[in-house]
Design an enzyme around this catalytic site. Structure first.
Site, mmCIF file in Angstrom:
data_model
loop_
_atom_site.group_PDB
_atom_site.id
_atom_site.type_symbol
_atom_site.label_atom_id
_atom_site.label_comp_id
_atom_site.label_asym_id
_atom_site.label_seq_id
_atom_site.Cartn_x
_atom_site.Cartn_y
_atom_site.Cartn_z
ATOM 1 N N CYS A 114 -12.751 55.265 -28.762
ATOM 2 C CA CYS A 114 -12.239 54.551 -30.272
ATOM 3 C C CYS A 114 -11.644 54.897 -31.211
ATOM 4 C CB CYS A 114 -13.405 53.741 -30.791
ATOM 5 S SG CYS A 114 -14.467 53.076 -29.789
ATOM 6 N N HIS A 255 -10.520 49.745 -36.919
ATOM 7 C CA HIS A 255 -11.350 49.499 -34.805
ATOM 8 C C HIS A 255 -12.120 48.353 -35.060
ATOM 9 C CE1 HIS A 255 -12.819 50.106 -31.295
ATOM 10 N NE2 HIS A 255 -13.970 50.807 -32.033
ATOM 11 N N ASN A 285 -15.475 44.245 -29.215
ATOM 12 C CA ASN A 285 -14.972 45.626 -29.241
ATOM 13 C C ASN A 285 -14.039 46.577 -27.826
ATOM 14 O OD1 ASN A 285 -14.516 48.818 -29.386
ATOM 15 N ND2 ASN A 285 -16.845 48.988 -29.979
#
Ligand code: COA
Length: 334
Positions: A114, A255, A285
């Site tokens: 990520c 993020h 996500n």
């Protein structure tokens, strides 16, 4: 002589058409729309039915090139952040290079989960800052549905597929572009967030498949605690060490893993909620794609304007985490 800075001069993105909503997931696992929205902030995510990560990435690069008005043979380099490469090798960067026809470009993949986009962005920036290249494309692309176990309610609600790409060029404004970065990793986090099957540790076998080792594994509660602290720490640190306050930051670009982690980071920086880019509700996500996807949407909507100060922040598997401070230089859209 002032330092040559790398700046983002254009952004493009691609999201697949197919929507997987919370209501859809209610039919697949023991969960509720209410639980997912209140614990994560997610309402729906996109799923790529046909194709692979290189198709997602190539679509984002094509969008980027059309917005910048340049051809693929004007790209010097392609760096791809992904944890869902089409295959172990060749790299997804090579596959995207071929798909978009970037005949003069070389490139490679970066694996930092990520935080991948930030790691790749700072890698690309070095080649601009040292004068080696004029046009570096940095792609964040992940087909998370390819490593998600849709019988595991803890994780299948979180992830989606998407891609986005930025073009880095030397900044013609000495106050613009990438100003500072903090990047970190701590491999002791490996046990909490990983995909252990298929690599040299556990080569693919009937046993690895039977045990579901080719799916993402996450101990969400453990990761949550470290992610909140990690992302907030580096976001606050980069603002402070550059003599800024929250009031001087126009946008936090976090993020998108969990709305509660994003809120905690903004609060720690003293930022109004209206200064935080959030689209986790629509996409979940998407790992390496989340940050450039926000940049692309906000830029196209005309909300991200020339001269604005941005803090980009991420936390992911590794553990990896980091923040980047930049002043936006791309021409206004929207
Ligand atoms: N629907 C309904 N209940 C669920 C569920 C779901 N989809 N998933 C888990 N639950 C249950 C759990 O089984 C647990 O039940 P129990 O108390 O009976 O054991 C309960 O809900 C609470 O689970 P918990 O893990 O405490 O929830 P949480 O508030 O920590 O939220 C995450 C879970 C995954 C959303 C959260 O931990 C998270 O976002 N983690 C970090 C993600 C991240 O930042 N990753 C890094 C980058 S990828």
């Amino acid at each position: 002589m002032p330092k040559r800075r790398a700046a983002i001069t254009a952004v493009g993105h691609f999201v697949p058409e197919t929507i997987l909503s919370n209501a859809d997931l209610e039919k697949m696992v023991d969960t509720t729309d209410e639980w997912i929205r209140t614990r994560t902030g997610i309402s729906e995510r996109r799923i790529l039915k046909d194709g692979a990560t290189s198709d997602l990435g190539a679509a984002a690069v094509r969008d980027l090139l059309s917005k910048r008005g340049i051809g693929p043979d004007e790209i010097d380099m392609i760096i791809v952040a992904t944890v869902t490469p089409d295959m172990f090798f060749p790299s997804t960067a090579c596959l995207i290079q071929e798909k978009v026809g970037a005949k003069k470009a070389w490139g490679f993949d970066v694996s930092a989960a990520c935080s991948g986009f930030l790691f790749a962005l700072m890698t690309g920036a070095q080649f601009i800052e040292n004068g080696s290249y004029k046009r570096v494309v940095v792609v964040g692309a992940d087909k998370m549905s390819s490593i998600t176990d849709y019988t595991d309610r803890n994780n299948c609600i979180l992830f989606g597929d998407a891609s986005a790409a930025v073009l880095l060029e030397p900044s013609d404004d000495e106050n613009g572009g990438i100003i500072d970065h903090i990047l970190r990793c701590d491999g002791s986090g490996e046990r909490y967030l990983n995909m252990r099957g298929g690599g040299s540790l556990n080569p693919a076998s009937h046993e690895t498949v039977d045990k579901g080792m080719h799916y993402l594994f996450q101990d969400g509660k453990s990761v949550f605690k470290v992610a909140v602290k990690g992302m907030a720490d580096v976001s606050a640190e980069i603002v402070e060490r550059n003599g800024l306050t929250g009031a001087q930051v126009d946008w936090l670009v976090p993020h998108q893993a969990n709305l509660r982690i994003i809120d905690a980071t903004a609060e720690r920086m003293g930022l109004e909620p209206s200064k935080v880019m959030i689209n986790i509700n629509k996409y979940g996500n998407t790992t390496a794609a989340t940050i450039p996807l926000c940049l692309s949407e906000w830029w196209m909507d005309g909300k991200l304007r020339k001269g604005q100060t941005l803090v980009l922040a991420a936390f992911g598997a590794g553990y990896t985490w980091g923040s980047v401070l930049m002043r936006w230089t791309a021409g206004n859209r929207g």
